[in-house]
Write a protein that holds these residues in place. Structure first.
Motif, PDB file in Angstrom:
ATOM      1  N   LEU A 184       0.836  -1.200   0.000  1.00 55.46           N
ATOM      2  CA  LEU A 184       0.000   0.000   0.000  1.00 55.46           C
ATOM      3  C   LEU A 184       0.873   1.254   0.000  1.00 55.46           C
ATOM      4  O   LEU A 184       0.610   2.212  -0.745  1.00 55.46           O
ATOM      5  CB  LEU A 184      -0.912  -0.017   1.226  1.00 55.46           C
ATOM      6  N   HIS A 185       1.910   1.272   0.835  1.00 54.83           N
ATOM      7  CA  HIS A 185       2.803   2.434   0.866  1.00 54.83           C
ATOM      8  C   HIS A 185       3.558   2.575  -0.453  1.00 54.83           C
ATOM      9  O   HIS A 185       3.782   3.706  -0.921  1.00 54.83           O
ATOM     10  CB  HIS A 185       3.774   2.305   2.042  1.00 54.83           C
ATOM     11  N   ALA A 186       3.937   1.463  -1.044  1.00 57.08           N
ATOM     12  CA  ALA A 186       4.604   1.539  -2.348  1.00 57.08           C
ATOM     13  C   ALA A 186       3.680   2.177  -3.384  1.00 57.08           C
ATOM     14  O   ALA A 186       4.119   2.994  -4.216  1.00 57.08           O
ATOM     15  CB  ALA A 186       5.025   0.142  -2.789  1.00 57.08           C
ATOM     16  N   ALA A 187       2.396   1.832  -3.334  1.00 53.37           N
ATOM     17  CA  ALA A 187       1.428   2.422  -4.261  1.00 53.37           C
ATOM     18  C   ALA A 187       1.318   3.926  -4.041  1.00 53.37           C
ATOM     19  O   ALA A 187       1.285   4.714  -5.003  1.00 53.37           O
ATOM     20  CB  ALA A 187       0.067   1.754  -4.081  1.00 53.37           C
ATOM     21  N   LEU A 188       1.283   4.350  -2.778  1.00 50.66           N
ATOM     22  CA  LEU A 188       1.206   5.778  -2.470  1.00 50.66           C
ATOM     23  C   LEU A 188       2.435   6.513  -2.982  1.00 50.66           C
ATOM     24  O   LEU A 188       2.338   7.621  -3.530  1.00 50.66           O
ATOM     25  CB  LEU A 188       1.068   5.970  -0.955  1.00 50.66           C
ATOM     26  N   ILE A 189       3.614   5.903  -2.813  1.00 52.15           N
ATOM     27  CA  ILE A 189       4.861   6.532  -3.272  1.00 52.15           C
ATOM     28  C   ILE A 189       4.883   6.621  -4.802  1.00 52.15           C
ATOM     29  O   ILE A 189       5.260   7.656  -5.374  1.00 52.15           O
ATOM     30  CB  ILE A 189       6.073   5.739  -2.739  1.00 52.15           C
ATOM     31  N   ALA A 190       4.472   5.549  -5.455  1.00 50.60           N
ATOM     32  CA  ALA A 190       4.447   5.576  -6.924  1.00 50.60           C
ATOM     33  C   ALA A 190       3.494   6.656  -7.423  1.00 50.60           C
ATOM     34  O   ALA A 190       3.813   7.394  -8.374  1.00 50.60           O
ATOM     35  CB  ALA A 190       4.035   4.202  -7.456  1.00 50.60           C
ATOM     36  N   GLU A 191       2.332   6.774  -6.800  1.00 50.05           N
ATOM     37  CA  GLU A 191       1.373   7.804  -7.210  1.00 50.05           C
ATOM     38  C   GLU A 191       1.943   9.193  -6.968  1.00 50.05           C
ATOM     39  O   GLU A 191       1.822  10.081  -7.822  1.00 50.05           O
ATOM     40  CB  GLU A 191       0.067   7.623  -6.438  1.00 50.05           C
ATOM     41  N   MET A 192       2.572   9.402  -5.796  1.00 55.11           N
ATOM     42  CA  MET A 192       3.154  10.707  -5.495  1.00 55.11           C
ATOM     43  C   MET A 192       4.285  11.039  -6.458  1.00 55.11           C
ATOM     44  O   MET A 192       4.513  12.208  -6.791  1.00 55.11           O
ATOM     45  CB  MET A 192       3.664  10.727  -4.045  1.00 55.11           C
ATOM     46  N   GLY A 193       4.985   9.992  -6.913  1.00 52.72           N
ATOM     47  CA  GLY A 193       6.084  10.207  -7.852  1.00 52.72           C
ATOM     48  C   GLY A 193       5.655  10.308  -9.300  1.00 52.72           C
ATOM     49  O   GLY A 193       6.507  10.357 -10.205  1.00 52.72           O
ATOM     50  N   GLY A 194       4.349  10.318  -9.569  1.00 55.86           N
ATOM     51  CA  GLY A 194       3.853  10.480 -10.929  1.00 55.86           C
ATOM     52  C   GLY A 194       3.848   9.217 -11.752  1.00 55.86           C
ATOM     53  O   GLY A 194       3.656   9.271 -12.976  1.00 55.86           O
ATOM     54  N   GLN A 195       4.028   8.044 -11.142  1.00 52.65           N
ATOM     55  CA  GLN A 195       4.042   6.768 -11.874  1.00 52.65           C
ATOM     56  C   GLN A 195       2.663   6.106 -11.724  1.00 52.65           C
ATOM     57  O   GLN A 195       2.489   5.142 -10.976  1.00 52.65           O
ATOM     58  CB  GLN A 195       5.161   5.867 -11.343  1.00 52.65           C
ATOM     59  N   ALA A 196       1.686   6.653 -12.443  1.00 53.91           N
ATOM     60  CA  ALA A 196       0.293   6.265 -12.255  1.00 53.91           C
ATOM     61  C   ALA A 196       0.047   4.786 -12.559  1.00 53.91           C
ATOM     62  O   ALA A 196      -0.658   4.098 -11.805  1.00 53.91           O
ATOM     63  CB  ALA A 196      -0.610   7.140 -13.121  1.00 53.91           C
ATOM     64  N   MET A 197       0.572   4.283 -13.670  1.00 53.08           N
ATOM     65  CA  MET A 197       0.313   2.882 -14.024  1.00 53.08           C
ATOM     66  C   MET A 197       0.921   1.931 -12.994  1.00 53.08           C
ATOM     67  O   MET A 197       0.296   0.942 -12.591  1.00 53.08           O
ATOM     68  CB  MET A 197       0.876   2.584 -15.421  1.00 53.08           C
ATOM     69  N   ARG A 198       2.118   2.251 -12.546  1.00 52.63           N
ATOM     70  CA  ARG A 198       2.755   1.408 -11.531  1.00 52.63           C
ATOM     71  C   ARG A 198       1.960   1.471 -10.224  1.00 52.63           C
ATOM     72  O   ARG A 198       1.793   0.456  -9.538  1.00 52.63           O
ATOM     73  CB  ARG A 198       4.188   1.888 -11.313  1.00 52.63           C
ATOM     74  N   ALA A 199       1.465   2.656  -9.885  1.00 52.61           N
ATOM     75  CA  ALA A 199       0.662   2.819  -8.675  1.00 52.61           C
ATOM     76  C   ALA A 199      -0.599   1.963  -8.753  1.00 52.61           C
ATOM     77  O   ALA A 199      -0.971   1.288  -7.775  1.00 52.61           O
ATOM     78  CB  ALA A 199       0.302   4.287  -8.469  1.00 52.61           C
TER      79      ALA A 199
END
Length: 644
Positions: A184-199
């Motif tokens: 879940l935290h990895a998803a939040l970090i990916a989203e914050m970093g602009g990596q929408a598909m990875r999130a």
């Protein structure tokens, strides 16, 4: 999956050394015999040192962590060579949520907690490289095993290194117990970093692995809402509320907040790392109800629980240092204070929750209940009435209002509130027996025993093993002269379920007395009065037992004690009548036809005469011991009233 026993051993192994310098609340910290600090040897400074240590120790024993931190800091300044003072000042500053914790951390020897505090201070200042350095320097232990991947990842994200942050969490995502949380935290970090598909990929994986905490629910429902799955998000919130009924008042706000992100800064993500630790510790404390294993003393067991709760409080304070708006942390911290009867601190923690927070309505209701605990009934009523104006169909708030009215002796208002709650309930289940319980108390106080008994009986069908409910039903039946044999059965079941409860022991003693079993009832009532010496009803019952036993001076003493402990009006009338009758009987010329109160008309039942043994049996059987042989009891109870 790691066992609960593993987590207990691991967490205690980590936190006991950290908190070893905090004095137990039942002990007293001693000042050094002879501080070698030069000026401290003068009489004035020595007295000041002793005063500060005394004040600090008392403050710590009373849960006043802020005062303990201040006075231990002053003691450390007066005796700088005595390390425990500065260590205690540091740890109490954390428990108090003081900003001095970061400064004091720099004066501590290397260790987990100082590095975490200094790392947090750097993170608050957005010094991500400094934060990462402190988190990396913290020694390995079970606490760091859990939080280091999260703290490292969020610090890297703060530096703009999203790929490195995700790599820092990659291995942790395979953890059998907490993998879903790390994902879940990895998803939040990916989203914050602009990596929408990875999130999105990570969110889907977290959805399949997720636990049931409120933070996880809110993050995943926000993601579902963004994916155009608003109905699924609302269903997920509904499922969470179904498992946590206290969240019901917040349902509209939680749904309205679906479009708002839960985590918007790395500091908030870091705060949730400490929140995870606190939640694990909270669950472990709640699970520590079984008796200790053979060879492990009860005192040591209780010390372990106290240490676990103190460390949970520390983790929550670390979380709030990073994110003062972490409402879940404030709720847990408030509950810890309430469990220690530190209710003003519990209110102070909740008071900082913003009115716009989705959980604000739950927070305000909790503040009302805490105000009731502190005796601030008018304030509690004001809070709940204000909430009901905004949410007039919220059954939980109507239950709270019923409790508040009951506590104020406003029986009709309580009855109305509980009736509203029941009308909004639909099918009664789970803890709904408590609403019936409160409604029945109100009915009884209004003189409607028929409806009171019906409600209590229905509640008992829903919760047949609730000692409090069994006690109230049995005691009320005794007071109304309703089927004493059945009432006795209820009360003895209650005592078997809660053998250390003074109220229940009093109820069993009282029915024994009412049945004429004075020899059995008196010791129970004496023990109940020892447990609860300021309870007016118990003292009144004890006085009656003394009176019918012929111990009239002791009876009057017990009734006089009862009169000064603010009895309810019905008990007050009984106490006054008993004292008036006792005074009339002690007069030089007692009135010939003085009316004896009904409770004093109890006639002791004589113990049956011992049965003589037959000549044949006399030669083989041991003689009865007159000190232990008593009246036959068909239910085989021990003398303290508990079932064998």
């Amino acid at each position: 999956m790691l066992s609960s026993r593993f987590w207990r051993v691991a967490l205690l192994g980590a936190v006991v050394p950290l908190l070893g310098v905090i004095p137990n609340r039942q002990t007293h910290a001693a000042a050094p015999a002879s501080p070698r600090s030069g000026p401290a040897s003068t009489p004035t400074v020595t007295q000041s040192l002793a005063t500060n240590v005394l004040v600090a120790t008392i403050a710590a024993s009373e849960g006043d962590n802020a005062e303990a931190a201040r006075t231990f800091t002053r003691a450390a300044q007066l005796a700088p060579s005595y390390r425990p003072f500065i260590e205690r000042a540091f740890l109490y500053s954390i428990l108090a949520g003081s900003p001095d914790a970061a400064r004091l951390a720099r004066q501590q020897p290397p260790g987990v907690v100082p590095e975490l505090v200094m790392g947090n201070a750097a993170a608050v200042a957005s010094d991500w490289a400094g934060a990462l350095e402190h988190y990396e320097k913290a020694p390995d232990d079970p606490i760091m095993t859990i939080v280091r991947p999260l703290l490292r990842a969020w610090a890297l994200q703060g530096m703009g290194r999203t790929d490195d942050a995700l790599a820092a969490l990659a291995r942790a995502q395979g953890d059998r117990l907490l993998g879903g949380y790390y994902t879940l935290h990895a998803a939040l970090i990916a989203e914050m970093g602009g990596q929408a598909m990875r999130a999105d990929t990570l969110y889907r994986r977290a959805l399949d692995m997720s636990g049931g905490d409120l933070f996880t629910t809110r993050v995943l429902t926000h993601w579902l809402y963004q994916q155009g799955k608003a109905a699924q998000a609302r269903d997920m919130i509904a499922a969470k509320i179904a498992s946590m009924a206290a969240l019901e008042p917040a349902r509209p706000a939680l749904v309205a907040a679906l479009g708002r992100p839960v985590v918007t800064t790395p500091q908030q993500g870091m705060a949730q790392a400490y929140g995870l630790l606190a939640l694990l510790m909270d669950q472990q404390s709640a699970a520590e109800t079984p008796p200790p294993k053979p060879g492990e003393g009860h005192r040591e067991h209780e010390h372990d629980i106290t240490t676990l709760r103190s460390t949970e409080q520390m983790m929550l304070r670390l979380s709030l240092m990073l994110d003062p708006a972490n409402t879940e942390a404030r709720i847990l911290l408030s509950a810890l204070f309430h469990a220690e009867d530190e209710n003003q601190q519990a209110i102070d923690v909740l008071a900082e929750v913003a009115p716009t927070d989705p959980m604000a309505v739950v927070i305000r209701a909790e503040e009302g209940e805490l105000d009731m605990t502190l005796g601030r009934r008018a304030e509690a009523e004001r809070i709940i009435r204000g909430l009901l104006r905004d949410a007039p169909t919220d059954r939980t708030l109507w239950c709270d209002m019923g409790d508040i009215m009951l506590g104020q002796g406003k029986w009709r208002e309580a009855l109305s509130a509980y009736t509203h709650a029941l009308a909004l309930s639909g099918t009664l289940e789970g803890d709904d027996w408590r609403v019936l319980f409160g409604q029945s108390i109100a009915y009884d106080r209004l003189g409607d025993w028929k409806h009171a008994k019906a409600g209590l009986t229905q509640a008992l069908r829903m919760a047949p093993n609730e000692a409090e409910l069994l006690n109230d039903l049995g005691y009320s039946m005794v007071e109304h002269g309703d089927d004493p044999a059945t009432a006795e059965g209820y009360l003895r079941r209650a005592l078997a379920l809660s053998p250390d409860d003074g109220q229940i022991r009093d109820s069993v003693g009282w029915i024994e007395l009412r049945l004429g079993h004075v020899a059995e009832g008196l010791p129970l009532l004496e023990r109940a009065a020892e447990q609860m010496p300021q309870d007016p009803a118990i003292n009144y019952h004890l006085g009656v037992a003394y009176w019918v036993s012929g111990r009239r001076l002791e009876a009057v003493d017990a009734w006089q004690d009862a009169a000064q402990f603010h009895p309810d009006p019905p008990d007050q009338r009984k106490i006054a009548a008993a004292l008036a009758y006792a005074a009339s009987q002690a007069a030089a010329h007692p009135p010939a036809h003085a009316t004896i109160p009904a409770d004093l008309r109890i006639m002791p039942v004589a113990a049956p005469a011992p049965v003589a043994a037959s000549p044949a049996a006399a030669g083989t059987a041991a003689s009865p011991n007159p000190k232990t042989t008593g009246p036959d009891r068909p239910d085989g109870d021990t003398k303290d009233g508990a079932h064998k």
